[in-house]
Design an enzyme around this catalytic site. Structure first.
Site, short mmCIF file in Angstrom:
data_model
loop_
_atom_site.label_atom_id
_atom_site.label_comp_id
_atom_site.label_asym_id
_atom_site.label_seq_id
_atom_site.Cartn_x
_atom_site.Cartn_y
_atom_site.Cartn_z
N GLU A 341 76.67 61.87 21.99
CA GLU A 341 77.80 60.75 21.82
C GLU A 341 77.25 59.34 21.66
O GLU A 341 77.77 58.41 22.16
CB GLU A 341 78.44 60.87 23.19
CG GLU A 341 79.23 61.90 23.24
CD GLU A 341 79.98 62.31 24.81
OE1 GLU A 341 81.16 62.57 24.71
OE2 GLU A 341 79.47 61.91 25.92
C1 ACM Z 1 78.08 65.76 26.92
O1 ACM Z 1 78.83 66.25 27.49
N1 ACM Z 1 78.28 64.40 26.47
C2 ACM Z 1 76.77 66.22 26.78
#
Ligand code: ACM
Length: 533
Positions: A341
């Site tokens: 992310e």
């Molecule tokens: C994640 O769940 N952002 C690895």
């Protein structure tokens, strides 16, 4: 370190009161000599979770008595497993159960050459004793978990129970399918104390997990002391989701977690999530920001808004210092560098960052693990990527991970819509998130890691992981309610041969675990998919 503690109970405990009354009744029956010992009292060998590779029941059961000894050889490691077993059995049996190199019969733990691998074991049970044989102490430890499950659930209580303590006769031969069987705990979104982490370690050890992945940093909190950048912990660790006091592990605290994990044969995999998920670090040191201005601490639950400054040299000094100190503390082979992310990091920057950071991990003797976005950069030789996608993840993204796997990158599978323990079971689950959908017990269990990611060779799969993110979870009972009953299912995917995989028989074995959880005081979700008795 944490001042507040919300005691949120999601399920009533009336069952425990009833259980206590039944035990009193049983104890009375014993006292009047009205409780004959039948073989039927022993838990059948085919109930164990994770399902053993091979079970051959038969012959007379072994009965643990006040005279039983736990026999070990002279090695410190084997004695450690013996002491652990004694610690499980003494409170409920009330027996002395000396751990000794002397005598014969009883419960014997022995190391021997053989084809049990690094973690496998053989358990032989008959009238004269139980012998667990393994090549390594880890195998003995896993064998002890099997032995626990062969005893009545009341063995897990912390006060003296009536017994009888029978172990069914027969032989179990067992070795894991995968070497990576991890549980992840997010100690950043909410901080968990050393004792709380130890309790979670004890829970996952029951099901033969062998790795504890600690998510030590995120936007909401930096949880590990770094001497060369002290404000990371003292300031970056000073809050958590919702604005509570947060906390961090001193180096001694972290060593205590490592020691305890090692005593349960778990390898700790520390994660410093980079270049995104770094607000706590950016708030602690203005110079880490491209504009030189430190943002405020963050206590919300958004993701994807923070990034280390890829173009600044100080960023790599920072990473070098953090990785050096963390690697020096950690005996395990792996260091997880996150990489998920990073929505505020342009792709070229992300790739450039990973190109510089992965060699730093290697320089300090560790193997890189990253979330699967690392596959969009160039994974270092020998790196592992942790796939956390879901059914709706794009084919292109899946293909990129599969291609990395074909090129030699190892795969850890933690699909969010299967193994994320923080996903709600149903729309009515009072805790957890639902961005990956609802994950009921069957959905969590009923998939095959070897065939999961299209185009990825089965040989690339190193194992499975069950992450527990804590945006909505702030105390140990909440962790347990989300972990149970899904945690054992992921363990079985990682340990048991694919040939044993079968939801209809698994759910019956799972139901039989509930009295054990109740004896241990574990709060769990009474899924209507499971035939609880
Ligand atoms: C994640 O769940 N952002 C690895």
């Amino acid at each position: 370190m944490r001042a507040h503690r919300r005691h949120h109970r999601t399920t009533p405990r009336t069952g425990r009161l009833l259980g206590s009354l039944l035990l009193v009744a049983a104890a009375c029956a014993m006292a009047t000599g009205a409780a004959p010992v039948h073989r039927a009292n022993a838990t059948p060998m085919d109930r164990v979770i994770p399902a053993p590779a091979s079970v051959d029941p038969g012959g007379a059961p072994y009965r643990i008595t006040p005279g039983t000894r736990i026999r070990v050889d002279g090695s410190r490691e084997v004695r450690g497993v013996g002491d652990y077993l004694a610690g499980v059995l003494r409170p409920s049996t009330g027996y002395r159960l000396p751990v000794t190199t002397e005598g014969h019969g009883g419960i014997r733990l022995r190391l021997a050459k053989g084809s049990y691998g690094d973690e496998g074991y053989r358990l032989d049970s008959g009238a004269s004793g139980v012998t667990i044989t393994a090549r390594k102490a880890a195998g003995l430890f896993h064998g002890v978990q099997t032995l626990r499950q062969l005893l009545p659930a009341a063995v897990e209580k912390d006060s003296v129970q009536p017994g009888p303590w029978l172990v069914a006769g027969g032989t179990v031969e067992d070795t894991p399918r995968y070497g990576w069987r991890a549980a992840m705990l997010d100690v950043s979104r909410h901080f968990f104390t050393v004792d709380e982490v130890k309790q979670y370690i004890d829970r996952v050890a029951l099901y033969k997990y062998n790795k504890l992945h600690l998510h030590l940093s995120d936007d909401q909190g930096w949880r590990i002391a770094v001497d060369s950048w002290p404000r990371l912990a003292t300031y970056g660790g000073s809050t958590e989701v919702g604005g509570g006091p947060g906390g961090y592990y001193t180096k001694d605290d972290y060593k205590e977690i490592l020691r305890y994990a090692a005593s349960r044969h778990l390898e700790v995999v520390p994660e410093i999530d980079m270049p995104g998920h770094t607000n706590a670090a950016l708030a602690s040191y203005a110079e880490l920001n491209c504009d030189g201005v430190a943002p405020p601490l963050y206590t919300g639950t958004q993701v994807g808004f923070s990034s280390l400054c890829v173009g600044k040299e100080v960023t790599y000094d920072f990473v070098d210092d953090v990785v050096r100190e963390l690697a020096a503390l950690t005996p395990g082979r792996y260091l997880h560098i996150g990489g998920d992310e990073a929505h505020s990091t342009p792709h070229e920057d992300f790739a450039a960052f990973m190109k510089r950071v992965q060699p730093i991990v290697a320089k300090y003797g560790k193997t890189v693990v990253g979330w699967h976005q690392l596959a969009s950069a160039e994974p270092a030789e020998g790196a592992l990527v942790q796939y956390w996608g879901l059914d709706r993840t794009s084919d292109a993204e899946k293909a990129q991970v599969a291609e990395a796997a074909r090129n030699g990158t190892g795969l850890i599978l933690s699909p969010a819509d299967r193994t994320y323990l923080d996903m709600k079971y149903t729309k009515d689950t009072p805790l957890g998130l639902s961005w990956a959908g609802y994950v009921e017990v069957q959905r969590s269990y009923d998939w095959d890691p070897a065939a999961y990611l299209p185009g990825a060779p089965a040989s690339a799969v190193r194992g499975v992981e069950a992450p527990l993110w804590t945006e909505t979870l702030s105390d140990p009972e909440q962790l347990e309610f989300m972990a149970f009953p899904r945690l054992p299912g992921v363990a079985e995917l990682g340990w048991s041969p694919a040939s044993t995989h079968d939801w209809d028989t698994y759910k019956v074995r799972l139901a039989a675990q509930a009295p054990r959880w109740e004896a241990m005081g574990i709060d769990y979700y009474r899924s209507p998919q499971v035939p609880w008795t």
